[in-house]
Design a protein around this motif. Sequence first.
Motif, PDB file in Angstrom:
ATOM      1  N   PHE A 163      -1.796  14.238   6.241  1.00 11.37           N
ATOM      2  CA  PHE A 163      -0.661  13.237   5.978  1.00 11.37           C
ATOM      3  C   PHE A 163       0.294  14.055   5.384  1.00 11.37           C
ATOM      4  CE2 PHE A 163       1.372  10.142   3.298  1.00 11.37           C
ATOM      5  CZ  PHE A 163       1.576   9.120   4.601  1.00 11.37           C
ATOM      6  N   ALA A 164       0.537  14.756   4.289  1.00 12.89           N
ATOM      7  CA  ALA A 164       1.514  15.286   3.741  1.00 12.89           C
ATOM      8  C   ALA A 164       2.471  16.129   4.801  1.00 12.89           C
ATOM      9  CB  ALA A 164       1.356  15.926   2.590  1.00 12.89           C
ATOM     10  N   GLU A 165       1.815  17.045   5.763  1.00  9.06           N
ATOM     11  CA  GLU A 165       2.723  17.914   6.767  1.00  9.06           C
ATOM     12  C   GLU A 165       3.095  16.733   7.778  1.00  9.06           C
ATOM     13  OE1 GLU A 165       0.290  21.144   8.103  1.00  9.06           O
ATOM     14  OE2 GLU A 165      -0.327  21.415   5.904  1.00  9.06           O
ATOM     15  N   GLN A 166       2.484  15.770   8.141  1.00 10.89           N
ATOM     16  CA  GLN A 166       2.864  14.794   9.037  1.00 10.89           C
ATOM     17  C   GLN A 166       4.221  14.122   8.503  1.00 10.89           C
ATOM     18  OE1 GLN A 166       0.184  11.966  10.433  1.00 10.89           O
ATOM     19  NE2 GLN A 166      -1.320  13.727  11.318  1.00 10.89           N
ATOM     20  N   LEU A 167       3.964  13.650   7.281  1.00 16.37           N
ATOM     21  CA  LEU A 167       5.238  13.013   6.579  1.00 16.37           C
ATOM     22  C   LEU A 167       6.432  13.998   6.559  1.00 16.37           C
ATOM     23  CD1 LEU A 167       6.101  10.460   5.301  1.00 16.37           C
ATOM     24  CD2 LEU A 167       5.478  11.525   3.248  1.00 16.37           C
ATOM     25  N   LYS A 168       6.174  15.346   6.403  1.00 16.91           N
ATOM     26  CA  LYS A 168       7.439  16.149   6.170  1.00 16.91           C
ATOM     27  C   LYS A 168       7.875  16.342   7.562  1.00 16.91           C
ATOM     28  CE  LYS A 168       5.546  18.911   2.181  1.00 16.91           C
ATOM     29  NZ  LYS A 168       4.960  20.126   1.775  1.00 16.91           N
ATOM     30  N   ALA A 169       7.122  16.248   8.335  1.00 18.29           N
ATOM     31  CA  ALA A 169       7.551  16.675   9.816  1.00 18.29           C
ATOM     32  C   ALA A 169       8.417  15.478  10.344  1.00 18.29           C
ATOM     33  CB  ALA A 169       6.305  16.967  10.963  1.00 18.29           C
ATOM     34  N   ARG A 170       8.125  14.374  10.122  1.00 19.99           N
ATOM     35  CA  ARG A 170       9.006  13.129  10.385  1.00 19.99           C
ATOM     36  C   ARG A 170      10.115  12.955   9.680  1.00 19.99           C
ATOM     37  NH1 ARG A 170       6.526   8.150  13.346  1.00 19.99           N
ATOM     38  NH2 ARG A 170       4.727   8.775  14.129  1.00 19.99           N
ATOM     39  N   MET A 171      10.148  13.166   8.358  1.00 26.72           N
ATOM     40  CA  MET A 171      11.289  13.282   7.604  1.00 26.72           C
ATOM     41  C   MET A 171      12.329  14.322   8.109  1.00 26.72           C
ATOM     42  SD  MET A 171       9.853  12.356   3.859  1.00 26.72           S
ATOM     43  CE  MET A 171      11.439  12.126   2.888  1.00 26.72           C
ATOM     44  N   ARG A 172      11.732  15.436   8.505  1.00 27.63           N
ATOM     45  CA  ARG A 172      12.661  16.431   9.248  1.00 27.63           C
ATOM     46  C   ARG A 172      13.342  16.140  10.547  1.00 27.63           C
ATOM     47  NH1 ARG A 172       9.048  20.544   7.306  1.00 27.63           N
ATOM     48  NH2 ARG A 172       7.900  20.401   9.362  1.00 27.63           N
ATOM     49  N   GLY A 173      12.452  15.334  11.384  1.00 27.94           N
ATOM     50  CA  GLY A 173      12.914  15.191  12.476  1.00 27.94           C
ATOM     51  C   GLY A 173      13.496  14.004  12.790  1.00 27.94           C
ATOM     52  N   ASN A 174      13.046  12.686  12.116  1.00 29.14           N
ATOM     53  CA  ASN A 174      13.757  11.481  12.210  1.00 29.14           C
ATOM     54  C   ASN A 174      14.301  11.189  10.827  1.00 29.14           C
ATOM     55  OD1 ASN A 174      12.063  11.755  14.527  1.00 29.14           O
ATOM     56  ND2 ASN A 174      11.074   9.951  13.958  1.00 29.14           N
ATOM     57  N   SER A 175      15.247  11.554  10.288  1.00 24.63           N
ATOM     58  CA  SER A 175      15.678  11.558   8.973  1.00 24.63           C
ATOM     59  C   SER A 175      16.076  10.002   8.614  1.00 24.63           C
ATOM     60  CB  SER A 175      16.609  12.366   8.428  1.00 24.63           C
ATOM     61  OG  SER A 175      17.870  12.151   9.371  1.00 24.63           O
TER      62      SER A 175
END
Length: 115
Positions: A97-109
């Motif tokens: 989950f933490a990595e998915q959250l980081k990826a989303r925050m980078r991609g769709n800020s």
Amino acid sequence: MTSSLLPFLWFLAILCLIPLALWLLKRTPLGGGAAAGQMRTVAMLPLSPNQRIVTVEVGQGDDRRWLVLGVTGAQISTLHVMPPQPESAPAAHALPFAEQLKARMRGNSGGSDAS
């Protein structure tokens, strides 16, 4: 005196271990408890220390069904009955989950998902 008592104590210890061994054998696959193949656990989701949701497959062939069960310390309730779902291997893109959250925050800020 202790040397004559030792064989008797070993005999008692072995007698006490026989019921324990039989109890363990009954609860393991070696004992044939899982050999019938009529029921198996597909998934389990713990909700609290004594509550969980369990998906169980029952039956064989065309009569197979998946039961979604609510399990508590006092009862088991059928929540849903459905046909068996195809089982797939875990997805290669499944990230913690933490990595998915980081990826989303980078991609769709700032945006929401438009799927």
